[in-house]
Enzyme design. Structure first.
Site, PDB file in Angstrom:
ATOM      1  CD  GLU A 187      -3.164   0.603   0.200  1.00  0.00           C
ATOM      2  OE1 GLU A 187      -4.264   1.139   0.339  1.00  0.00           O
ATOM      3  OE2 GLU A 187      -2.932  -0.197  -0.740  1.00  0.00           O
ATOM      4  CB  THR A 217      -5.934   8.660  -3.310  1.00  0.00           C
ATOM      5  OG1 THR A 217      -6.840   7.728  -3.899  1.00  0.00           O
ATOM      6  CG2 THR A 217      -5.796   8.357  -1.827  1.00  0.00           C
TER       7      THR A 217
END
Length: 315
Positions: A137, A190
């Protein structure tokens, strides 16, 4: 560490996730039954990790092993178990939209880690895979967020009590709880959404948010749908991020009028989600929002799901 016979090829599915869950910024998340990503992984004689096929990404994802979250996570796994030169080839099938706010990178990372662990006989437990998932991630997003990869890997509804040291709590899921997800086809990066968040907040707002988080967790434990509904309010993050999502407040009005328990942003958006007490009501909510967006010339994808308590699985 298990001693299970290894395989030559495996195909796995890893689920999309809803992070933040309105009031639980960076600490709450749950897994969905659909959408998700699929990975086919097999042993090869020559050393090294290689991606041999990617589909469904519109050409957006890198093929270099050290840059793609799936293959990079496999490399990290092999290094951890002391077999860095093992030969592995990977096929990635993206079955969920990139940049949707549904944990796309987390699903790919988890699919890769779950697949290599299955391929080599489950040498690590699911919880031992979690730090490796966080590295994936970090590669994708620049920060090791746990609120997507944790439910994607472990399944269910999860609470990140602490990130350092990592402390994850599984929360119960009321049996009637279903989710309607709508992904409007608009772009909300994001990182840009994250940068808009206020760095300082009034104490009264923080206290209200803490109360909502505690109320939501209590509602899940108590099967109290009314408590869940009145706790799902975000006074810190949503007011800023909602600006980036066209028709956000109109979509919320529609969802609540149809009978939703809640309405909010999934992750950093643009996907939005509602909780409902049946799959039929969740579908009605999604269809009503879809119809509204269509009138405003916005295409969307819709998904109806219970909370996925299994996480990744072998297909």
């Amino acid at each position: 560490m298990k001693n299970v016979e290894s395989k030559q090829e495996v195909k796995v599915f890893a689920p999309a996730t809803v992070a933040n869950v309105i009031c639980g910024y960076d600490i709450l998340g749950f897994a969905l039954d659909k959408p998700g990503d699929e990975v086919v992984m097999r042993r090869k004689e020559t050393p090294g990790v290689q991606i041999v096929n990617i589909e469904g990404d519109d050409g957006l994802l890198p093929w270099e092993a050290e840059k793609n979250t799936v293959s990079a996570s496999v490399q990290n796994y092999l290094a951890q178990i002391g077999q860095p030169d093992l030969g592995v080839e990977i096929e990635l099938y993206k079955q969920m939209p990139i940049g949707s706010g549904l944990g796309s990178s987390a699903a790919s990372t988890v699919a890769g880690l779950f697949a290599i662990n299955q391929l080599l006989g489950e040498q690590l437990t699911q919880k031992e895979l979690l730090p490796l998932a966080l590295k994936g991630e970090e590669l994708a997003c620049g920060y090791p967020h746990a609120d997507n990869v944790t439910p994607a890997l472990l399944g269910g509804f999860t609470l990140i009590r602490s990130s350092d040291p990592l402390d994850v709590v599984h929360l119960p899921v009321p049996s009637e709880l279903h989710c309607a997800v709508v992904f409007p086809h608009v772009d909300v990066p994001t990182r840009a959404a994250r940068e808009m968040i206020r760095k300082n907040v009034p104490l009264k707002d923080a206290v209200k948010q803490w109360g909502n988080i505690a109320g939501l967790v209590s509602g899940l434990f108590m099967n109290d749908y009314n408590l869940i509904a009145r706790s799902m309010e975000d006074v810190l993050i949503e007011p800023t991020r909602a600006i980036l999502i066209p028709e956000f407040y109109e979509m919320r009005k529609i969802a609540m009028e149809v009978g939703a328990l809640s309405f909010g942003i999934s992750g950093s958006g643009p996907s939005v989600f509602s909780f409902a007490r049946s799959p039929e009501l969740a579908a009605e909510i999604a269809e009503a929002i879809k119809s509204h967006l269509k009138k405003n010339d916005i295409d969307c994808n819709t998904y109806i799901s219970s909370v996925n308590t299994l996480g990744p699985k072998v297909l």
